[in-house]
Design a protein around this motif. Structure first.
Motif, PDB file in Angstrom:
ATOM      1  N   ASP A   1     -43.090  22.926  -5.953  1.00 21.17           N
ATOM      2  CA  ASP A   1     -42.235  21.443  -4.968  1.00 21.17           C
ATOM      3  C   ASP A   1     -42.603  21.172  -4.451  1.00 21.17           C
ATOM      4  O   ASP A   1     -43.823  21.500  -3.895  1.00 21.17           O
ATOM      5  CB  ASP A   1     -41.033  22.659  -4.929  1.00 21.17           C
ATOM      6  CG  ASP A   1     -39.558  22.765  -5.197  1.00 21.17           C
ATOM      7  OD1 ASP A   1     -39.249  22.248  -6.290  1.00 21.17           O
ATOM      8  OD2 ASP A   1     -39.634  24.165  -5.391  1.00 21.17           O
ATOM      9  N   MET A   2     -42.571  19.559  -4.191  1.00 17.23           N
ATOM     10  CA  MET A   2     -43.374  19.226  -3.214  1.00 17.23           C
ATOM     11  C   MET A   2     -42.430  19.339  -1.745  1.00 17.23           C
ATOM     12  O   MET A   2     -41.256  20.662  -1.739  1.00 17.23           O
ATOM     13  CB  MET A   2     -42.679  17.920  -3.062  1.00 17.23           C
ATOM     14  CG  MET A   2     -41.777  17.308  -2.778  1.00 17.23           C
ATOM     15  SD  MET A   2     -41.664  15.188  -2.629  1.00 17.23           S
ATOM     16  CE  MET A   2     -39.637  15.373  -2.011  1.00 17.23           C
ATOM     17  N   PRO A   3     -43.161  19.574  -0.312  1.00 18.32           N
ATOM     18  CA  PRO A   3     -42.415  20.014   1.158  1.00 18.32           C
ATOM     19  C   PRO A   3     -41.125  19.206   1.035  1.00 18.32           C
ATOM     20  O   PRO A   3     -41.416  18.626   0.294  1.00 18.32           O
ATOM     21  CB  PRO A   3     -43.502  20.051   1.515  1.00 18.32           C
ATOM     22  CG  PRO A   3     -44.813  19.718   0.904  1.00 18.32           C
ATOM     23  CD  PRO A   3     -44.603  19.126  -0.065  1.00 18.32           C
ATOM     24  N   ALA A   4     -40.417  19.972   1.544  1.00 22.82           N
ATOM     25  CA  ALA A   4     -39.529  19.781   2.177  1.00 22.82           C
ATOM     26  C   ALA A   4     -39.713  18.218   2.854  1.00 22.82           C
ATOM     27  O   ALA A   4     -40.323  17.950   3.808  1.00 22.82           O
ATOM     28  CB  ALA A   4     -38.453  20.186   2.808  1.00 22.82           C
ATOM     29  N   LEU A   5     -38.338  16.993   2.798  1.00 22.32           N
ATOM     30  CA  LEU A   5     -38.360  15.945   2.829  1.00 22.32           C
ATOM     31  C   LEU A   5     -37.822  15.633   4.239  1.00 22.32           C
ATOM     32  O   LEU A   5     -36.191  15.691   3.766  1.00 22.32           O
ATOM     33  CB  LEU A   5     -38.126  15.403   1.830  1.00 22.32           C
ATOM     34  CG  LEU A   5     -39.134  13.392   2.182  1.00 22.32           C
ATOM     35  CD1 LEU A   5     -40.328  13.608   2.763  1.00 22.32           C
ATOM     36  CD2 LEU A   5     -38.680  12.629   0.715  1.00 22.32           C
ATOM     37  N   TYR A   6     -37.817  14.558   5.129  1.00 22.90           N
ATOM     38  CA  TYR A   6     -36.877  14.985   5.646  1.00 22.90           C
ATOM     39  C   TYR A   6     -36.018  12.874   6.021  1.00 22.90           C
ATOM     40  O   TYR A   6     -37.033  12.372   6.752  1.00 22.90           O
ATOM     41  CB  TYR A   6     -36.785  15.755   7.593  1.00 22.90           C
ATOM     42  CG  TYR A   6     -36.304  17.617   7.427  1.00 22.90           C
ATOM     43  CD1 TYR A   6     -37.575  17.720   6.851  1.00 22.90           C
ATOM     44  CD2 TYR A   6     -35.992  17.782   7.477  1.00 22.90           C
ATOM     45  CE1 TYR A   6     -37.426  19.374   6.979  1.00 22.90           C
ATOM     46  CE2 TYR A   6     -35.932  18.597   7.886  1.00 22.90           C
ATOM     47  CZ  TYR A   6     -36.716  19.720   7.252  1.00 22.90           C
ATOM     48  OH  TYR A   6     -36.630  20.963   7.319  1.00 22.90           O
TER      49      TYR A   6
ATOM     50  N   ILE B   1     -35.263  26.395   5.644  1.00 21.31           N
ATOM     51  CA  ILE B   1     -35.124  25.519   4.458  1.00 21.31           C
ATOM     52  C   ILE B   1     -36.145  25.836   3.690  1.00 21.31           C
ATOM     53  O   ILE B   1     -37.557  25.520   4.320  1.00 21.31           O
ATOM     54  CB  ILE B   1     -35.570  23.474   5.413  1.00 21.31           C
ATOM     55  CG1 ILE B   1     -34.258  24.032   6.530  1.00 21.31           C
ATOM     56  CG2 ILE B   1     -35.184  22.832   4.209  1.00 21.31           C
ATOM     57  CD1 ILE B   1     -33.093  22.882   6.207  1.00 21.31           C
ATOM     58  N   SER B   2     -36.177  25.380   2.881  1.00 21.37           N
ATOM     59  CA  SER B   2     -37.056  25.407   1.555  1.00 21.37           C
ATOM     60  C   SER B   2     -37.728  24.382   0.692  1.00 21.37           C
ATOM     61  O   SER B   2     -37.277  23.389   1.373  1.00 21.37           O
ATOM     62  CB  SER B   2     -37.166  26.507   0.245  1.00 21.37           C
ATOM     63  OG  SER B   2     -36.111  28.103   0.733  1.00 21.37           O
ATOM     64  N   ASP B   3     -39.397  24.592   0.431  1.00 27.07           N
ATOM     65  CA  ASP B   3     -39.757  23.184   0.126  1.00 27.07           C
ATOM     66  C   ASP B   3     -38.427  23.056  -1.388  1.00 27.07           C
ATOM     67  O   ASP B   3     -38.121  23.353  -1.572  1.00 27.07           O
ATOM     68  CB  ASP B   3     -41.214  23.822  -1.086  1.00 27.07           C
ATOM     69  CG  ASP B   3     -41.820  24.106  -0.047  1.00 27.07           C
ATOM     70  OD1 ASP B   3     -42.330  23.845   0.841  1.00 27.07           O
ATOM     71  OD2 ASP B   3     -43.288  24.230  -0.541  1.00 27.07           O
TER      72      ASP B   3
END
Lengths: 371, 410
Positions: free
Chosen positions: A278-283, A294-296
């Motif tokens: 997955d890509m990193p988490a996006l806020y 919070i996961s990727d």
């Protein structure tokens, strides 16, 4: 010193499925998602691999498709090997080794695998206790104490798991008494992690099976407390025995305490899991996140508090998630609100909807349900 | 002899990327971290796999240790294979002596034997310097359809920037009529992306000729392709439209990272049909504390955030302590930003420590002299001491000593 590649790992992936009947309806205890990006089996498997164990059998009984999918060739744990590695052990459809109902039958059904392995020792574990322990130290304790059987124990409130053994020991750690504990009592309870010579296990299981014995705990462990040298080693770090949906929820929430998370995910013994790329988490611009794991792959545009969020979860604008465990790929729509819930994988909560459990008693929503 | 393969890829990954300064002091440019969990080379490698090209030679030369280690046996990209897979190709000694890769064409020339083992019809030449998602199989189909000797991927760039690129003049059919190398007054805005498909028999012939030519600088763009053009070979331009960025400078690396936070930018890393693969760090989900404020940012597993993070990309295992501020910055794996430190408009490389109260970079609007403003850079493992300051556009390649409160008031 016991050589790490002289130890065979054996994991019972279905043990105590009934404790989490909602979550194990379609999967094994071992493949229950936990802590955002893990499955329960990752902990025990990583513990084995981190000690240098190179051959592990995963005993399965039913619903093991998700487990097979998760483990694959075992590469994520460095267990994709020419020699040894990861073995998934589904039940044979033979009368004597068919579907089993207890630990003795489960091991008996896999005597071929155990017998054919070259390792001298065996480390046996279930998947329902979340912890990070040094299996090397466990093996060293076994050797130093001259034990025949060593059991990893945890001091605390006895979990509500059937046939949980509670021990008393002398100063050296030798077990002087073993009884079935009652849930909630304080004591040194068994994590069902055992270390012994493989030959001893084979003998004990063959004898017990021949006598049509049913209980590993009663007919093998309790029975031999006086006869064999049975030792208990205490695990002092974080450990959480999952005996109910409530305990599952609490164990997840316990990871929000820095000390617990640090103990469980310590960098010198990492916990491995299947990689998802997955890509990193996006806020988003209006995101508001407090006290969460919070996961990727997550996209967070709303408010999330005191929650454990799995891989690939979307929390849309204006949505609120509180005190919840949200598993991978779930979707919380615009302006929706959830509090004290457990969302299994790929749950969709449509925009504007609200769903709340009681504090400490979460509502469970099954895999793929659209609300 | 290996199994005959229709198309193999050769990935030029030996570049230093000198304009990235201290970021490439110990690593080759393709190994530079990008986008929270990736390295630049993940893009061409993932593109290969997603395009169905499973034999990739990676040519390394400058500081190859980290790159070799990262690629390993290629398992992260599913390139650990019985036939094909990823191969690291470094310069080697021969009977007649040994030499470094003199230029891009010479690097391929020195590996003719490797390519011949697969007896390919086509060879795809890629560079490890660019961020883009591209289906090479479509370009290969175009190459075959045009019966070309060489096809060059081309991107239309804004006219005002065209003079920074190698440009092509192309007719309606896609055939290349002329080249312009970084001209002052461009006649085209069709720029080469540094992605080529060659018919191997043709490329082989021109590589031998190029090597024999003592005046050649052994470069694809400067020597080999112009030679093919002069000889009247069929050269075509393949039109690509999508996100493509050369991350050759500090500014462009900074920008390309922050592009991931702009919804208008056409670079979706979450597309399951075109995943970008990378080596995983085995870190737990990241933790956002009750005191943290995180907005418009990308945060990777293993991070622990108690400060304020806005418009930034944080790589794995970054720690931002309470009261610290990270704004418009790129923070690479394992770096710690301590209490009250402020990092703005900066790139901080791996495992750096920004001590309490230190200040790195500055907002452009707060700078008096705009010409002196730029993205601040802190090198890998560098410690910026308590209360110290790293000015905008500065590059801190070595530890910056702490500044005591008294000194500051002077």
């Amino acid at each position: 010193m016991i050589r790490s590649n002289d130890i065979l790992g054996l994991i019972h992936s279905n043990a105590y499925d009934a404790c989490l009947s909602e979550l194990t309806n379609m999967r094994t205890m071992g493949s229950v998602p936990f802590g955002g990006r893990y499955r329960l089996i990752d902990f025990t498997l990583s513990n084995m691999v981190n000690a240098g164990i190179g051959k592990v059998g995963g005993v399965t009984k039913s619903n093991y498709q998700s487990l097979m999918d998760h483990l694959g060739t075992g590469r994520a744990w460095d267990l994709a090997r020419k020699h040894g590695g990861m073995y998934l052990l589904p039940p044979f459809l033979l009368e004597e080794s068919g579907s089993f109902d207890n630990r003795i039958e489960a091991i008996k059904g896999n005597m071929n695998f155990i017998g054919r392995s070259d390792e001298e020792y065996i480390l046996m574990s279930d998947c329902n206790v979340v912890m990070n322990f040094s299996a090397s130290a466990f093996a060293a304790f076994h050797e130093k104490s001259g034990a025949d059987i060593t059991i990893l124990v945890k001091r605390g409130s006895v979990p509500a798991i059937e046939n949980t053994l509670v021990f008393e020991t002398d100063g050296s750690g030798r077990v002087t008494s073993a009884v079935f504990g009652s849930a909630g009592d304080e004591g040194c309870f068994s994590t069902n992690i055992y270390f012994m010579k493989k030959a001893l296990l084979e003998r004990l299981i063959n004898d017990a099976a021949a006598m049509k014995k049913k209980s590993f705990e009663e007919d093998i462990i309790m029975e031999n407390v006086g006869k064999l040298k049975v030792f208990a080693m205490e695990h002092t770090g974080f450990a959480y025995a999952i005996d109910s949906l409530k305990a599952y929820y609490e164990a997840n929430m316990a990871l929000l305490e820095a000390e617990n998370a640090h103990d469980l995910f310590m960098s010198k013994r990492p916990i491995y899991t299947k990689v998802r790329d997955d890509m990193p988490a996006l806020y988003g611009i209006e995101s508001n996140v407090e006290n969460c794991l919070i996961s990727d792959g997550c996209v967070i545009k709303g408010t999330v508090e005191n929650s454990i969020i799995g891989r690939g979860v979307t929390v849309e604008k204006g949505a609120v998630v509180r005190n919840s465990v949200i598993m991978q790929d779930s979707f919380i729509g615009v302006g929706a609100r959830v509090e004290s819930v457990i969302f299994d994988k790929s749950v969709i909560l449509k925009p504007g909807k609200t769903l709340c459990g009681a504090e400490g008693f979460p509502v469970y929503v099954g895999k793929g349900i659209v609300i | 002899m290996s199994k005959k393969t229709e198309c193999i890829a050769m990935l030029l990954a030996g570049g230093q990327g000198s304009r990235l300064g201290i970021l490439t002091k110990n690593i080759a440019k393709p190994a530079v971290p990008y986008g929270g969990k990736y390295r630049i080379i993940d893009f061409p490698l993932s593109n290969c796999v997603n395009s169905g090209i499973y034999t990739v030679g990676v040519l390394t030369q400058y500081q190859p240790l980290e790159l070799n280690d990262y690629i390993g046996n290629g398992a992260a990209w599913d390139l650990d294979r019985e036939s094909g897979g990823v191969h690291i190709l470094s310069p080697y000694q021969q009977i007649k002596g040994s030499e470094w890769y003199k230029g891009t064409a010479n690097a391929i020339y020195q590996n003719i034997n490797f390519i011949d083992r697969y007896d390919p019809e086509y060879v795809c030449i890629l560079s490890g310097d660019h961020i883009y998602k591209m289906d090479y199989s479509k370009m290969l189909a175009f190459h075959k359809e045009k019966d070309a000797a060489c096809t060059i991927a081309m991107l239309e760039v804004p006219w005002e920037e065209a003079s920074r690129f190698g440009l092509m003049l192309v007719n309606d059919d896609g055939a290349i009529i002329a080249f312009e190398e970084k001209p002052k007054e461009p006649h085209s805005n069709k720029a080469s992306m540094g992605v080529y498909v060659f018919t191997w028999s043709k490329l082989r012939e021109y590589l031998l000729a190029d090597e024999a030519d003592e005046n050649s600088s052994n470069d694809f763009g400067k020597d080999l392709i112009p030679a093919m053009h002069q000889a009247g070979e069929r050269l075509f331009a393949y039109h690509f439209d999508g996100y493509w960025k050369d991350v050759g400078t500090i500014d462009s690396l900074w920008e390309a990272n922050l592009d991931l936070l702009r919804p208008s930018v056409d670079l979706d890393l979450s597309d399951p049909s075109w995943r970008i693969y990378s080596k995983s760090s085995a870190a737990p989900p990241h933790y956002i504390s009750a005191k943290a404020k995180v907005q418009n940012s990308m945060i990777t597993e293993g991070c622990s955030i108690a400060g304020n993070v806005d418009y930034s990309v944080l790589f794995a295992k970054v720690k931002v302590e309470e009261g610290a501020v990270v704004d418009s910055s790129i923070i690479m794996p394992g770096t710690v930003i301590k209490k009250g430190a402020v990092v703005q408009y900066a790139i901080v490389a791996e495992n750096a420590v920004i001590e309490q109260g230190a200040v790195v970079g500055e907002k452009p609007e707060n700078t008096l002299n705009r010409d002196e403003w730029g993205v601040a850079v802190v090198g890998a493992g560098v410690k910026v001491g308590q209360g110290a300051r790293v000015a905008p556009k500065a590059m801190a390649g070595e530890d910056v000593p702490a500044v005591s409160a008294e000194e500051e008031t002077k």
